[in-house]
Design a protein around this motif. Structure first.
Motif, PDB file in Angstrom:
ATOM      1  N   SER A 108       0.845  -1.187   0.000  1.00  0.00           N
ATOM      2  CA  SER A 108       0.000   0.000   0.000  1.00  0.00           C
ATOM      3  C   SER A 108       0.877   1.231   0.000  1.00  0.00           C
ATOM      4  CB  SER A 108      -0.924  -0.001   1.218  1.00  0.00           C
ATOM      5  OG  SER A 108      -0.180   0.230   2.379  1.00  0.00           O
ATOM      6  N   ILE A 109       0.348   2.268  -0.643  1.00  0.00           N
ATOM      7  CA  ILE A 109       1.027   3.548  -0.621  1.00  0.00           C
ATOM      8  C   ILE A 109      -0.032   4.544  -0.220  1.00  0.00           C
ATOM      9  CG2 ILE A 109       0.555   3.967  -3.084  1.00  0.00           C
ATOM     10  CD1 ILE A 109       3.251   5.505  -3.126  1.00  0.00           C
ATOM     11  N   GLY A 110       0.354   5.547   0.538  1.00  0.00           N
ATOM     12  CA  GLY A 110      -0.671   6.487   0.949  1.00  0.00           C
ATOM     13  C   GLY A 110      -0.113   7.716   1.616  1.00  0.00           C
ATOM     14  N   THR A 111      -1.010   8.644   1.838  1.00  0.00           N
ATOM     15  CA  THR A 111      -0.630   9.851   2.550  1.00  0.00           C
ATOM     16  C   THR A 111      -1.790  10.223   3.453  1.00  0.00           C
ATOM     17  OG1 THR A 111       0.211  12.074   2.317  1.00  0.00           O
ATOM     18  CG2 THR A 111      -1.550  11.458   0.829  1.00  0.00           C
ATOM     19  N   SER A 112      -1.485  10.933   4.547  1.00  0.00           N
ATOM     20  CA  SER A 112      -2.573  11.336   5.430  1.00  0.00           C
ATOM     21  C   SER A 112      -2.211  12.642   6.112  1.00  0.00           C
ATOM     22  CB  SER A 112      -2.824  10.261   6.477  1.00  0.00           C
ATOM     23  OG  SER A 112      -1.812  10.325   7.448  1.00  0.00           O
ATOM     24  N   HIS A 113      -3.156  13.136   6.879  1.00  0.00           N
ATOM     25  CA  HIS A 113      -2.956  14.404   7.593  1.00  0.00           C
ATOM     26  C   HIS A 113      -1.775  14.323   8.558  1.00  0.00           C
ATOM     27  CE1 HIS A 113      -4.794  12.593  11.165  1.00  0.00           C
ATOM     28  NE2 HIS A 113      -5.447  11.889  10.265  1.00  0.00           N
ATOM     29  N   HIS A 114      -1.351  13.103   8.888  1.00  0.00           N
ATOM     30  CA  HIS A 114      -0.225  12.968   9.820  1.00  0.00           C
ATOM     31  C   HIS A 114       1.090  13.432   9.199  1.00  0.00           C
ATOM     32  CE1 HIS A 114      -2.342  11.083  13.011  1.00  0.00           C
ATOM     33  NE2 HIS A 114      -2.725  10.050  12.279  1.00  0.00           N
ATOM     34  N   ILE A 115       1.234  13.167   7.904  1.00  0.00           N
ATOM     35  CA  ILE A 115       2.558  13.442   7.329  1.00  0.00           C
ATOM     36  C   ILE A 115       2.556  14.471   6.215  1.00  0.00           C
ATOM     37  CG2 ILE A 115       3.426  11.129   7.901  1.00  0.00           C
ATOM     38  CD1 ILE A 115       3.290  10.602   4.846  1.00  0.00           C
ATOM     39  N   ALA A 116       1.391  14.753   5.621  1.00  0.00           N
ATOM     40  CA  ALA A 116       1.421  15.641   4.462  1.00  0.00           C
ATOM     41  C   ALA A 116       0.454  16.812   4.621  1.00  0.00           C
ATOM     42  CB  ALA A 116       1.069  14.856   3.207  1.00  0.00           C
ATOM     43  N   PRO A 117       0.826  17.972   4.111  1.00  0.00           N
ATOM     44  CA  PRO A 117      -0.074  19.120   4.173  1.00  0.00           C
ATOM     45  C   PRO A 117      -1.205  18.971   3.155  1.00  0.00           C
ATOM     46  CG  PRO A 117       1.874  19.690   2.927  1.00  0.00           C
ATOM     47  CD  PRO A 117       2.094  18.306   3.445  1.00  0.00           C
ATOM     48  N   ILE A 118      -2.230  19.767   3.364  1.00  0.00           N
ATOM     49  CA  ILE A 118      -3.403  19.685   2.502  1.00  0.00           C
ATOM     50  C   ILE A 118      -3.032  19.882   1.027  1.00  0.00           C
ATOM     51  CG2 ILE A 118      -3.921  22.119   3.030  1.00  0.00           C
ATOM     52  CD1 ILE A 118      -6.671  19.633   2.367  1.00  0.00           C
ATOM     53  N   GLU A 119      -2.052  20.753   0.771  1.00  0.00           N
ATOM     54  CA  GLU A 119      -1.678  21.037  -0.614  1.00  0.00           C
ATOM     55  C   GLU A 119      -1.257  19.769  -1.346  1.00  0.00           C
ATOM     56  OE1 GLU A 119      -0.519  22.733   1.959  1.00  0.00           O
ATOM     57  OE2 GLU A 119      -1.498  24.671   1.662  1.00  0.00           O
ATOM     58  N   PHE A 120      -0.555  18.904  -0.626  1.00  0.00           N
ATOM     59  CA  PHE A 120      -0.122  17.662  -1.257  1.00  0.00           C
ATOM     60  C   PHE A 120      -1.279  16.667  -1.353  1.00  0.00           C
ATOM     61  CE2 PHE A 120       1.581  13.370  -1.127  1.00  0.00           C
ATOM     62  CZ  PHE A 120       2.413  13.405  -2.233  1.00  0.00           C
ATOM     63  N   ARG A 121      -2.062  16.579  -0.258  1.00  0.00           N
ATOM     64  CA  ARG A 121      -3.148  15.589  -0.245  1.00  0.00           C
ATOM     65  C   ARG A 121      -4.142  15.862  -1.358  1.00  0.00           C
ATOM     66  NH1 ARG A 121      -3.536  16.811   5.367  1.00  0.00           N
ATOM     67  NH2 ARG A 121      -5.746  17.259   5.158  1.00  0.00           N
ATOM     68  N   GLU A 122      -4.422  17.155  -1.624  1.00  0.00           N
ATOM     69  CA  GLU A 122      -5.415  17.425  -2.667  1.00  0.00           C
ATOM     70  C   GLU A 122      -4.873  17.078  -4.049  1.00  0.00           C
ATOM     71  OE1 GLU A 122      -6.503  21.383  -1.772  1.00  0.00           O
ATOM     72  OE2 GLU A 122      -4.716  22.306  -2.629  1.00  0.00           O
ATOM     73  N   LYS A 123      -3.553  17.176  -4.193  1.00  0.00           N
ATOM     74  CA  LYS A 123      -2.978  16.793  -5.487  1.00  0.00           C
ATOM     75  C   LYS A 123      -3.115  15.291  -5.722  1.00  0.00           C
ATOM     76  CE  LYS A 123       0.914  19.600  -5.773  1.00  0.00           C
ATOM     77  NZ  LYS A 123       2.374  19.617  -5.853  1.00  0.00           N
ATOM     78  N   LEU A 124      -3.035  14.549  -4.622  1.00  0.00           N
ATOM     79  CA  LEU A 124      -3.046  13.091  -4.733  1.00  0.00           C
ATOM     80  C   LEU A 124      -4.467  12.508  -4.730  1.00  0.00           C
ATOM     81  CD1 LEU A 124      -0.543  11.224  -4.843  1.00  0.00           C
ATOM     82  CD2 LEU A 124      -1.005  10.626  -2.471  1.00  0.00           C
ATOM     83  N   ALA A 125      -5.442  13.346  -4.391  1.00  0.00           N
ATOM     84  CA  ALA A 125      -6.808  12.844  -4.221  1.00  0.00           C
ATOM     85  C   ALA A 125      -7.393  12.300  -5.526  1.00  0.00           C
ATOM     86  CB  ALA A 125      -7.694  13.959  -3.679  1.00  0.00           C
ATOM     87  N   PHE A 126      -8.281  11.317  -5.365  1.00  0.00           N
ATOM     88  CA  PHE A 126      -8.970  10.726  -6.511  1.00  0.00           C
ATOM     89  C   PHE A 126     -10.452  11.058  -6.446  1.00  0.00           C
ATOM     90  CE2 PHE A 126      -5.243   8.085  -6.194  1.00  0.00           C
ATOM     91  CZ  PHE A 126      -4.980   7.652  -7.489  1.00  0.00           C
ATOM     92  N   SER A 127     -11.027  11.448  -7.573  1.00  0.00           N
ATOM     93  CA  SER A 127     -12.488  11.568  -7.612  1.00  0.00           C
ATOM     94  C   SER A 127     -13.042  10.172  -7.873  1.00  0.00           C
ATOM     95  CB  SER A 127     -12.912  12.519  -8.717  1.00  0.00           C
ATOM     96  OG  SER A 127     -12.633  11.912  -9.969  1.00  0.00           O
ATOM     97  N   GLU A 128     -14.355  10.026  -7.722  1.00  0.00           N
ATOM     98  CA  GLU A 128     -14.963   8.704  -7.939  1.00  0.00           C
ATOM     99  C   GLU A 128     -14.652   8.173  -9.342  1.00  0.00           C
ATOM    100  OE1 GLU A 128     -19.176   8.074  -6.880  1.00  0.00           O
ATOM    101  OE2 GLU A 128     -18.772   9.536  -5.285  1.00  0.00           O
TER     102      GLU A 128
END
Lengths: 280, 433
Positions: B6-26
């Motif tokens: 598994s690969i992932g990111t969360s609020h623990h390690i990454a800022p919102i700017e990065f998380r939104e880049k990685l986000a997937f829509s349905e």
């Protein structure tokens, strides 16, 4: 052997009291989740088994003496403990509030301890007193006492919960004690039950005097007066609540005062005053 | 061998700017799962994308080891979202096999959440899993893994109290009310002033049984507007507290600079309501309710700081419970991993047995065809052949199982060697899983 079994009963009550109180002492949710179920189970089974033993003992004494055993502190306090446990078990059955045991079981334990310390004593009951009047009169009075002790327990529960709510930070950490409204309402019901039973017990007692001429009746008997004081305290509480909204905190304090009055009536009068009701 | 990564990111390690880049829509999730299916590099995948985390769980079997499988995921994310591999390495975490299982269990049990024990994440993981199953992303291994994750989450919820105790101000208010009143049914809440927080609290109270809502405001129109939401009674107040006579719970949040509810007038109110309990919640800053009010019998006052302290103490309690929950996760993850290993070698073992038995059966038939033996003799030879097959297979099978149980990483190689040396046809759909 019988003495030994009675000691076992005493120890079971001690264990039930200790475990009940321990369960109340738990303050964190973690402990509550991990150990409380076990503690509560032990306490509850202890109470049940202790009650069964006590019932057997009272039955045994009844057979031995040939009449309802109510002649000496031994019988009397054992029956007192029996009545307290019975009322407690009925309340648990109806409300599932086991926490009440933390307050009433220690009282029952002390009663049995007194009973045990007098265990070898017996006293002869005068012939005219040997009848079902004795059974009805004392059973009603002792069940009334037990109901008042339950009300006392609910009063203490109320005060503990209130203190927690006023202390604020850990108000929500423990979910053993019921809400203020619940403690107050159940305490009130117990008080009403107690007053009804006590009234009936007194009526039965006074009717009984009509049938026995050999024992002189005195209105100024210490026990009689003390009983009336106790009765008045509880009736006053009910009245004040109905008409002046005396509930909650004040009701809890009254329940404690009433408890002291019950103890004075039951024990105090016998020890320090002269009465025809003594167990000696 | 199957590799679960598994690969992932969360609020623990990454800022919102990065998380939104990685986000997937349905739609992107379906597209990506389809891509995986077609590429043949990854056999199974589930993509979880919430506001706090983005995670891809995958099973790959055509790779040498877990690192190779992880590399596929990193490359995919980098390509799909146009993110440099360097920043991916910086802001994401990678898990292999046992660690993947443990991580998913932690996430599902809400141990990795911002508020430990919150209940949303379980639903989010379920949705992600269902979506993936519909799109043909999750197969036998991930089905098994996610089903287990849900049951572990459930176990933790029932055996620990990580989800107990209010962790928001409005819920704390509801729980406190339940400590005071024996029931909230038929009770009345008065909202004084307006505000999001007081409306939210009133909403929770209503959904917990409170039946009457009074909305008091200096301007009647505003009171009407808020009251409409609760089907409540609007009223305009002017320093007269008599409307509180009917109120069991009071939520105050006005902009008034001075105390609005003072001890003396409230004591009057309490007398008029026959000293029934009153729970006062002051969430205004500056405060609306005089602190001395709490000296009145049966009046219980909590201000915003008190409520926050209650919440903080509940959170601390949840943290303690989390330690116990972690133990459950570790233990369940290990057990699941071991079971999975055994299930993974089972098809090979089965195929090998079958091959040996088939060879023996064919040879026996040929032998019986050529000779004339009595039934008794045939039976003796047949049982001897079976015994030989059994004995020959005994050590290899035992050693293979040992390798699996010891957690020996070589067993993958054993399985591969067996399959190649004996030309076993192991259909890798793990149908018995």
């Amino acid at each position: 052997m019988i003495n030994f079994l009675f000691l076992v009963t005493l120890l079971i009550y001690l264990a039930a009291s200790i475990f009940q109180t321990l369960s109340l002492a738990i303050s964190s949710r973690t402990e509550a989740a991990v150990i409380r179920p076990t503690i509560e189970r032990i306490a509850f089974w202890g109470t049940g088994i202790g009650f069964a033993f006590l019932t057997l003992f009272i039955a045994l004494w009844w057979l031995q003496q040939g009449h309802f055993p109510m002649t000496h502190w031994t019988d009397s306090t054992a029956f007192f403990a029996w009545a307290i446990t019975l009322i407690y078990l009925i309340i648990v059955r109806l409300t599932h509030l086991r926490a009440l045991g933390s307050f009433v079981m220690p009282v029952a334990f002390i009663a049995i301890l007194i009973s045990y310390s007098f265990a070898t004593h017996t006293a002869a009951l005068p012939e005219p007193l040997r009848n079902y009047w004795l059974l009805a009169h004392t059973t009603l009075i002792f069940l009334a006492y037990a109901a008042f002790i339950a009300a006392f327990g609910f009063g203490l529960m109320y005060l503990m919960t209130e203190r927690k709510i006023r202390k604020k930070t850990d108000a929500l950490l423990d979910n053993l004690l019921p809400s203020l409204g619940t403690s107050d309402g159940l305490g009130y019901r117990c008080t009403i039950l107690g007053v009804i039973l006590l009234t009936m017990g007194v009526i039965v007692g006074s009717l009984w005097t009509q049938y026995i001429r050999d024992v002189p009746w005195r209105w100024l008997d210490a026990k009689v007066i003390s009983t009336f004081v106790t009765w008045f305290i509880y009736v006053a509480q009910i009245g004040l609540r109905q008409f002046w909204g005396w509930h909650g905190r004040r009701a809890a304090y009254t329940a404690i005062i009433g408890f002291v009055a019950v103890l004075c009536t039951y024990v105090g009068v016998d020890l320090f005053l002269d009465s025809m009701h003594t167990y000696r | 061998m199957n590799q679960i990564v598994s690969i992932g990111t969360s609020h623990h390690i990454a800022p919102i700017e990065f998380r939104e880049k990685l986000a997937f829509s349905e739609a992107q999730i379906i597209e990506s799962l389809q891509h995986f299916r077609e590429s043949d590099q990854v056999q199974e995948a589930v993509i979880l994308s919430t506001c706090n985390r983005v995670e891809v769980y995958a099973v790959a079997n055509a790779v040498r080891n877990a690192d190779a499988a992880a590399k596929i995921l990193v490359e995919f994310l980098s390509r799909y979202h146009q993110i440099g591999v360097e920043s991916l390495k910086k802001w994401t975490y990678l898990h292999h096999n046992l660690e993947t299982i443990r991580h998913l269990f932690r996430v599902t049990a809400s141990l990795d959440s911002m508020v430990v024990g919150e209940s949303q994440i379980l639903g989010q993981v379920k949705t992600a899993y269902d979506a993936s199953r519909e799109a043909g992303g999750a197969g036998t291994i991930l089905n098994r893994l996610f089903t287990k994750a849900f049951s572990v989450g459930k176990r933790i919820r029932s055996e620990t109290t990580i989800a107990a105790g209010a962790v928001s101000i409005s819920y704390a208010a509801v729980e406190l009310a339940k400590k005071i009143f024996n029931t909230l049914e038929g009770k009345t809440v008065a909202i004084v002033g307006a505000g999001e927080m007081s409306e939210l609290t009133a909403k929770h109270l209503v959904s917990n049984g409170v039946s009457n809502v009074i909305v008091a405001n200096r301007t009647y129109e505003r009171a009407v507007k808020v009251a409409e939401k609760f089907n409540g009674t609007p009223l305009a107040y002017d320093n007269d507290l008599s409307f509180l006579i009917d109120a069991d719970i009071v939520i105050s949040s006005t902009n008034a600079p001075d105390y609005l509810i003072k001890r003396r007038p409230l004591a009057d109110v309490m007398r008029k309501r026959k000293h029934r309990y009153m729970f006062l919640i002051d969430i205004a800053v500056p405060r609306d309710i005089e602190p001395d009010v709490s000296k009145i019998d049966h009046a219980f006052l909590y201000n915003i700081d008190d409520l926050e302290a209650v919440v903080a103490s509940n959170l601390k309690d949840r943290q303690q419970e989390a330690t116990r929950a972690e133990q459950i996760v570790t233990e369940e993850a290990k057990r699941f991993y071991d079971q999975l290993q055994i299930f993974q070698v089972n098809p090979t073992i089965k195929a090998l047995h079958q091959q040996f038995r088939e060879v023996a059966a064919t040879e026996l038939q040929a032998c019986f065809y050529k000779t004339t033996l009595s039934d008794q003799q045939e039976a003796a030879i047949a049982s001897m052949t079976q015994a030989i097959v059994k004995k020959l297979l005994h050590h290899p099978m035992q050693n293979l199982r040992c390798a699996v149980n010891d957690g020996n990483a070589d067993h993958g190689q054993y399985v591969q060697a067996l399959q190649e040396l004996f030309a076993l046809d192991v259909n890798d759909d793990n149908s018995e899983l």
